[in-house]
Design an enzyme around this catalytic site. Structure first.
Site, short mmCIF file in Angstrom:
data_model
loop_
_atom_site.label_atom_id
_atom_site.label_comp_id
_atom_site.label_asym_id
_atom_site.label_seq_id
_atom_site.Cartn_x
_atom_site.Cartn_y
_atom_site.Cartn_z
N LYS A 126 0.87 -1.19 0.00
CA LYS A 126 0.00 0.00 0.00
C LYS A 126 0.90 1.23 0.00
O LYS A 126 2.03 1.18 0.49
CB LYS A 126 -0.88 0.01 1.25
CG LYS A 126 -2.06 0.96 1.18
CD LYS A 126 -3.24 0.36 0.43
CE LYS A 126 -4.33 1.38 0.20
NZ LYS A 126 -5.52 0.77 -0.42
N ASP A 166 -6.87 4.58 -4.85
CA ASP A 166 -7.52 4.45 -3.53
C ASP A 166 -8.14 5.82 -3.27
O ASP A 166 -8.28 6.63 -4.21
CB ASP A 166 -6.52 4.04 -2.44
CG ASP A 166 -7.21 3.67 -1.12
OD1 ASP A 166 -8.00 2.72 -1.11
OD2 ASP A 166 -6.99 4.37 -0.10
P1 NDP Z 1 -13.15 7.97 -2.82
O1 NDP Z 1 -12.09 8.95 -2.55
O2 NDP Z 1 -13.68 7.82 -4.21
O3 NDP Z 1 -14.40 8.20 -1.86
C1 NDP Z 1 -14.26 8.22 -0.48
C2 NDP Z 1 -15.59 8.67 0.11
O4 NDP Z 1 -15.52 8.61 1.50
C3 NDP Z 1 -15.94 10.09 -0.26
O5 NDP Z 1 -17.33 10.20 -0.36
C4 NDP Z 1 -15.42 10.86 0.95
O6 NDP Z 1 -16.04 12.10 1.16
C5 NDP Z 1 -15.78 9.91 2.07
N1 NDP Z 1 -14.93 10.12 3.24
C6 NDP Z 1 -13.58 10.20 3.28
N2 NDP Z 1 -13.16 10.44 4.52
C7 NDP Z 1 -14.28 10.51 5.28
C8 NDP Z 1 -14.52 10.73 6.65
N3 NDP Z 1 -13.52 10.94 7.50
N4 NDP Z 1 -15.83 10.73 7.08
C9 NDP Z 1 -16.85 10.52 6.20
N5 NDP Z 1 -16.67 10.32 4.89
C10 NDP Z 1 -15.41 10.31 4.44
O7 NDP Z 1 -12.57 6.56 -2.30
P2 NDP Z 1 -13.04 5.11 -2.66
O8 NDP Z 1 -14.50 5.06 -2.87
O9 NDP Z 1 -12.13 4.59 -3.70
O10 NDP Z 1 -12.64 4.33 -1.32
C11 NDP Z 1 -13.52 4.24 -0.20
C12 NDP Z 1 -13.04 3.16 0.72
O11 NDP Z 1 -12.99 1.91 0.01
C13 NDP Z 1 -11.63 3.34 1.29
O12 NDP Z 1 -11.59 2.75 2.58
C14 NDP Z 1 -10.78 2.52 0.33
O13 NDP Z 1 -9.57 2.10 0.94
C15 NDP Z 1 -11.69 1.35 0.10
N6 NDP Z 1 -11.43 0.58 -1.11
C16 NDP Z 1 -11.45 1.18 -2.34
C17 NDP Z 1 -11.24 0.42 -3.46
C18 NDP Z 1 -11.36 0.99 -4.83
O14 NDP Z 1 -11.30 0.22 -5.80
N7 NDP Z 1 -11.57 2.29 -4.99
C19 NDP Z 1 -10.90 -1.01 -3.37
C20 NDP Z 1 -10.99 -1.56 -2.03
C21 NDP Z 1 -11.22 -0.76 -0.96
P3 NDP Z 1 -15.33 13.45 0.63
O15 NDP Z 1 -15.62 13.48 -0.85
O16 NDP Z 1 -15.98 14.54 1.39
O17 NDP Z 1 -13.88 13.31 0.95
#
Ligand code: NDP
Length: 448
Positions: A126, A166
């Protein structure tokens, strides 16, 4: 003292300033007790647990870049190469101000088991930076990504370590990083996944994590003699995972009533309009207030400390898809009191250990992110295969492989839990199934 406890003590002492890493190791090692107890003498002699909790290497570096005002900014970059026993290191790059070594190590550690579960040949790693992409111009994002890759390229390669997206790293950032890698190394190879479709990306990668989460959830629901149709679903987040989870849930006949971001959440009892969500988040890169402004049925709520946010509603299925530790014990109690039937994690470690245990004690089938969100990395591995073959598969071909992998993961974790007398404990099942394969490879490869 039991071998697991001994190693947990060592990990806590050595990494006292890394709470997320300790949390992840504690959760995994505790659930591995039955396997470790059954093989204690051999594992102890070979120091299996000491080796599996210590990354192969941790790289930290300075990332200087020039902002639009001509000022030099400095961030810190990370790449933790955790374990490559079953394949090249593979895991995303997180760009978020909260990033530190503890978070990258916890994610890298979890990735080892998740990647193993996919049945594909990929090790775990990572990376990331405390860079905050919010409010930066495209030019600033490019400058940062180029500087980040200028250092990172020394340590990665198509057969060594293959980073991906990510939080904060989407197609735009991967494109800038790929361009810089190519420029410095003069190699056109599958060194990153999540690439654009015109330069080696895979169809269905964008949708993969969210879709995969739903394929696994659907299989779990089916195996409990139930169906997805008509289920009410709470989703947190509104990024990549949340958006495509919502889309697939609705395609399967469920109704998604919530999404959120770091400042607030939407409750939309008529069901989230995924096209509108994509327009607001992917095209305009705006806040959820814009979603609420454009849709009558939607309520927007500002996030306040101590509130249950998206977890306060009466739903059948909860899918946390935002970030770590976003669903705590109080949220779990609220969900159970409201009759939640299934929980599956789209994000990495969004549920605290206490909340996870609460679901398990209350017989709510709960699948952790290691298994439930493995569709993203599985499809990244399919992207690597296509890059090696210099071929592109159709959306349907990738999607059907993804579905097969997720259904297979559900049964693998279910079987592993049953084998060790923990039927229905999918968290333990995932850790055990992922762990056994990696450990067998480690033993076969000798002391390294
Ligand atoms: P994105 O950056 O696309 O989206 C993240 C989302 O989470 C946004 O809506 C963001 O809001 C919100 N968020 C971030 N921090 C906080 C917080 N402290 N409190 C509330 N909401 C929050 O990321 P992904 O969708 O790619 O990833 C989401 C999760 O999934 C992570 O844990 C990632 O590690 C995991 N993951 C992702 C994969 C992928 O293929 N993308 C694969 C496997 C796991 P805002 O826009 O306001 O920041």
């Amino acid at each position: 003292m039991a071998y697991v406890d001994e190693v947990l003590e060592k990990v806590k002492a050595k990494n006292a300033d890394q709470p997320e890493f300790i949390q992840a190791v504690t959760e995994v090692l505790n659930s591995l007790r039955p396997v470790v107890d059954a093989n204690e003498a051999q594992y102890r002699k070979l120091a299996i647990l000491e080796r599996i909790t210590e990354p192969d290497r941790q790289i930290m570096f300075r990332v200087p870049w020039l902002d639009d005002n001509g000022n030099v900014q400095v961030n810190r970059g990370y790449r933790v190469q955790f374990n490559n026993s079953i394949g090249p290191y593979k895991g995303g790059i997180r760009l978020h101000p909260s990033v530190n070594l503890s978070i990258i190590k916890f994610l890298g550690f979890e990735q080892v088991f998740k990647n193993s579960l996919t049945t594909l040949p990929i090790g775990g790693g990572k990376g990331g930076s405390d860079f905050d992409p919010k409010g930066k111009s495209d030019n600033e994002i490019m400058k940062f990504c180029q500087s980040f890759m200028t250092e990172l390229q020394k340590y990665i390669g198509a057969d060594t370590d293959v980073p991906a997206g990510d939080i904060g790293t989407g197609a735009r950032e991967i494109g800038f990083m790929f361009g810089q890698y190519k420029r410095i190394r003069d190699l056109y190879e599958g060194v990153l996944t999540g690439k654009g479709l015109t330069y080696g990306g895979s169809l269905a990668r964008t949708e993969a994590t969210g879709y995969g989460l739903l394929y696994l959830t659907e299989e779990m629901v089916k195996c409990h003699g139930d169906k997805m149709e008509g289920k009410i679903v709470a989703i947190s987040g509104s990024g990549n995972v949340a958006t495509y989870a919502a889309q697939k849930a609705q395609q399967l006949g469920a109704k998604v009533v919530t999404v959120s971001d770091s400042t607030g959440w939407i409750y939309d009892p008529e069901g989230i309009d995924v096209d509108l969500l994509k327009e607001v988040k992917e095209v305009k890169r705006a806040r959820l207030t814009e979603y609420a402004a454009a849709r009558k049925s939607a309520e927007y709520h500002e996030k306040k400390n101590g509130e249950h946010g998206v977890w306060q509603y009466k739903v059948d299925i909860a899918l946390p898809c935002a970030t770590q530790n976003e669903l705590d014990i109080e949220d779990a109690k609220m969900l159970v009191a409201n009759g939640v039937k299934y929980v599956a994690e789209g994000a990495n470690m969004p549920t605290t250990i206490e909340a996870t245990e609460y679901f398990q004690k209350n017989n709510v089938p709960f699948v952790g992110g290691k298994a439930a969100n493995a569709g993203g990395v599985a499809t990244s591995a399919l992207e690597m295969s296509q890059n090696s073959e210099r071929l592109s598969w159709s959306f349907e071909e990738v999607d059907s492989k993804l579905k097969g992998i997720m259904v297979g993961i559900y049964h693998a974790i279910d079987d592993a839990a049953k084998k060790y007398g923990m039927e229905g404990n999918y968290v333990a099942g995932a850790n055990i199934a992922g762990f056994e394969k990696v450990v067998n490879a480690m033993i076969a490869q000798g002391v390294c």
